[in-house]
Motif scaffolding. Structure first.
Motif, short mmCIF file in Angstrom:
data_model
loop_
_atom_site.label_atom_id
_atom_site.label_comp_id
_atom_site.label_asym_id
_atom_site.label_seq_id
_atom_site.Cartn_x
_atom_site.Cartn_y
_atom_site.Cartn_z
N HIS A 61 -0.52 0.24 1.58
CA HIS A 61 -0.72 1.45 0.78
C HIS A 61 -0.88 1.01 -0.67
O HIS A 61 0.01 0.37 -1.26
CB HIS A 61 0.49 2.38 0.92
CG HIS A 61 0.27 3.75 0.37
ND1 HIS A 61 0.23 4.02 -0.99
CD2 HIS A 61 0.06 4.94 1.00
CE1 HIS A 61 0.02 5.31 -1.17
NE2 HIS A 61 -0.08 5.90 0.01
N TYR A 62 -2.02 1.36 -1.29
CA TYR A 62 -2.39 0.88 -2.61
C TYR A 62 -2.25 1.96 -3.69
O TYR A 62 -2.71 1.76 -4.81
CB TYR A 62 -3.80 0.33 -2.59
CG TYR A 62 -3.91 -0.98 -1.84
CD1 TYR A 62 -3.99 -2.19 -2.51
CD2 TYR A 62 -3.90 -1.00 -0.44
CE1 TYR A 62 -4.07 -3.39 -1.82
CE2 TYR A 62 -3.98 -2.20 0.26
CZ TYR A 62 -4.06 -3.39 -0.44
OH TYR A 62 -4.13 -4.58 0.25
N GLY A 63 -1.60 3.07 -3.35
CA GLY A 63 -1.37 4.12 -4.34
C GLY A 63 -2.46 5.18 -4.33
O GLY A 63 -3.49 5.05 -3.68
N SER A 64 -2.21 6.26 -5.07
CA SER A 64 -3.16 7.37 -5.19
C SER A 64 -3.36 7.70 -6.66
O SER A 64 -2.49 8.31 -7.28
CB SER A 64 -2.62 8.61 -4.46
OG SER A 64 -2.35 8.35 -3.12
N LYS A 69 -3.00 -4.54 -5.84
CA LYS A 69 -1.65 -4.89 -5.42
C LYS A 69 -1.69 -6.18 -4.63
O LYS A 69 -2.71 -6.54 -4.04
CB LYS A 69 -1.07 -3.81 -4.48
CG LYS A 69 -0.42 -2.64 -5.12
CD LYS A 69 0.28 -1.80 -4.05
CE LYS A 69 0.84 -0.51 -4.61
NZ LYS A 69 1.54 0.27 -3.58
N ASP A 70 -0.55 -6.85 -4.60
CA ASP A 70 -0.39 -7.97 -3.68
C ASP A 70 -0.50 -7.44 -2.25
O ASP A 70 0.06 -6.39 -1.91
CB ASP A 70 0.97 -8.63 -3.89
CG ASP A 70 1.26 -9.71 -2.88
OD1 ASP A 70 0.73 -10.82 -3.03
OD2 ASP A 70 2.02 -9.41 -1.92
N PHE A 71 -1.23 -8.16 -1.42
CA PHE A 71 -1.52 -7.72 -0.05
C PHE A 71 -0.23 -7.44 0.75
O PHE A 71 -0.10 -6.39 1.39
CB PHE A 71 -2.35 -8.81 0.64
CG PHE A 71 -2.79 -8.48 2.04
CD1 PHE A 71 -3.53 -7.35 2.32
CD2 PHE A 71 -2.50 -9.36 3.08
CE1 PHE A 71 -3.97 -7.07 3.61
CE2 PHE A 71 -2.93 -9.09 4.38
CZ PHE A 71 -3.66 -7.95 4.65
N LYS A 253 -8.30 6.53 1.67
CA LYS A 253 -8.51 5.93 0.36
C LYS A 253 -7.34 5.03 -0.03
O LYS A 253 -7.54 3.95 -0.61
CB LYS A 253 -8.69 7.02 -0.70
CG LYS A 253 -9.99 7.80 -0.58
CD LYS A 253 -10.10 8.87 -1.67
CE LYS A 253 -11.40 9.65 -1.54
NZ LYS A 253 -11.51 10.73 -2.56
N GLU A 254 -6.13 5.46 0.31
CA GLU A 254 -4.95 4.69 -0.07
C GLU A 254 -4.86 3.35 0.67
O GLU A 254 -4.26 2.39 0.16
CB GLU A 254 -3.67 5.50 0.21
CG GLU A 254 -3.49 6.70 -0.71
CD GLU A 254 -4.24 7.95 -0.25
OE1 GLU A 254 -3.97 9.03 -0.79
OE2 GLU A 254 -5.10 7.84 0.65
N THR A 255 -5.42 3.29 1.87
CA THR A 255 -5.31 2.07 2.70
C THR A 255 -6.58 1.23 2.71
O THR A 255 -6.55 0.08 3.16
CB THR A 255 -4.96 2.45 4.15
OG1 THR A 255 -5.96 3.36 4.66
CG2 THR A 255 -3.59 3.13 4.24
#
Length: 316
Positions: A61-64, A69-71, A253-255
């Protein structure tokens, strides 16, 4: 300098060609639960997937909106975001939780250590169970068992929470899967599911290239079928066990950055080449076309990352 770049480009193209050939010749088509178990046993035994993807064999999850981010951190963050989205952080410590399709236990251990759940993780792969047990620190309330999500061995109303991440595409009958998830929930218990889904083709039928892409996504990673977000939520409600409508969300989108990040791991972590050698490199290259197709499918809306939350009725 130019000649070195040319050689590097030739080597890269040669490796991609090898990966594509292997991809086309060694499809892992779904045959039965045993074929799924064999695939995960192999991925677990060779250790390549764990080396690059960590203990969390799911997307991050990379945020909204999404940010860099680190993987591996994104994968751990996914668990925390799913806990908050499902309202599980409001449950008392010691609540019982079933992790359906637990992999090698990454999510289960966070749920036990950070939130105090009494976790039971199940997977159809004996090798995954063994690895999850090996990774579990002493004193952590998490146990792992071989079990089939299509016919769970637990009695009705066994758990306060049922949790599942990216297991649904392996299930040949989504209605049975939905019923089993709801059946083992206690009255008032919470189901939280995250899954790879296909666009609802009842609304917009798939065209030829979309059917071709989906066929590859099914055949390469032992998937019999992808449900749609709308279709699976309907199946959960059709069990007659849900309290009101199922809550859904789309985390595509987040993933989405997970897919290119997973390929980048092979470049950014050359220690893998030393650890696994040429056979490991070839195995890794074999997965690249599928990852690229996944990235494409989620980018254009052919696939969607579905979130589902349901509550078990207090009385039937």
């Amino acid at each position: 300098m130019g000649s070195l770049l040319a050689i590097a480009l030739i080597l890269l193209l040669a490796m991609l060609l090898i990966g594509t050939i292997l991809y086309l010749l060694t499809a892992r088509r779904y045959q039965s639960g045993e074929s799924v178990a064999r695939s995960y046993d192999e991925w677990t035994q060779d250790g390549i997937l764990e080396f690059y993807w960590g203990e969390h064999i799911h997307l991050g999850h990379y945020g909204s909106p999404p940010r860099r981010k680190d993987f591996l951190k994104a994968k751990a963050d996914f668990v925390h975001e799913m806990v908050r989205w499902g309202g599980l952080d409001r449950l008392p410590r010691g609540s019982t939780l079933l992790d359906v399709g637990c992999g090698i236990g990454g999510s289960s251990l966070i749920l036990a250590q950070d939130y105090g759940f009494n976790v039971t993780g199940i997977t159809i792969s004996p090798q995954q169970v063994k690895r999850a047990q090996d990774l579990t620190p002493p004193g952590v309330s998490a146990k792992f068992l071989v079990d089939d999500a299509m016919a769970l061995s637990f009695p009705d109303a066994s758990f306060d929470v049922v949790w599942s991440v990216e297991a649904g595409p392996h299930m040949p009958d989504k209605a049975i899967f939905a019923k089993e998830l709801m059946r083992v929930l206690k009255p008032g218990g919470v189901l939280v599911v995250a899954d790879w889904n296909q666009r609802d083709d009842r609304q917009i039928p798939l065209n030829l290239w979309e059917r071709t892409v989906m066929r590859q996504l099914l055949d390469q990673w032992s998937h019999p079928e992808f449900a749609s977000i709308e279709g699976f939520s309907e199946l959960l409600e059709a069990t007659g066990l849900t309290e009101g409508p199922v809550t859904t969300a789309d985390w595509s989108k987040e993933t989405l950055p997970s897919w290119p990040d997973s390929i980048w791991q092979g470049i950014a972590r050359p220690a893998g080449l030393v650890k696994f050698g040429v056979p490991g490199l070839i195995k890794s290259l074999r997965e690249v076309p599928t990852i690229l197709l996944m990235w494409l499918a989620f980018s254009v809306g052919l696939c969607r990352f579905g979130m589902f939350r349901a509550v078990r009725k207090e009385r039937l």
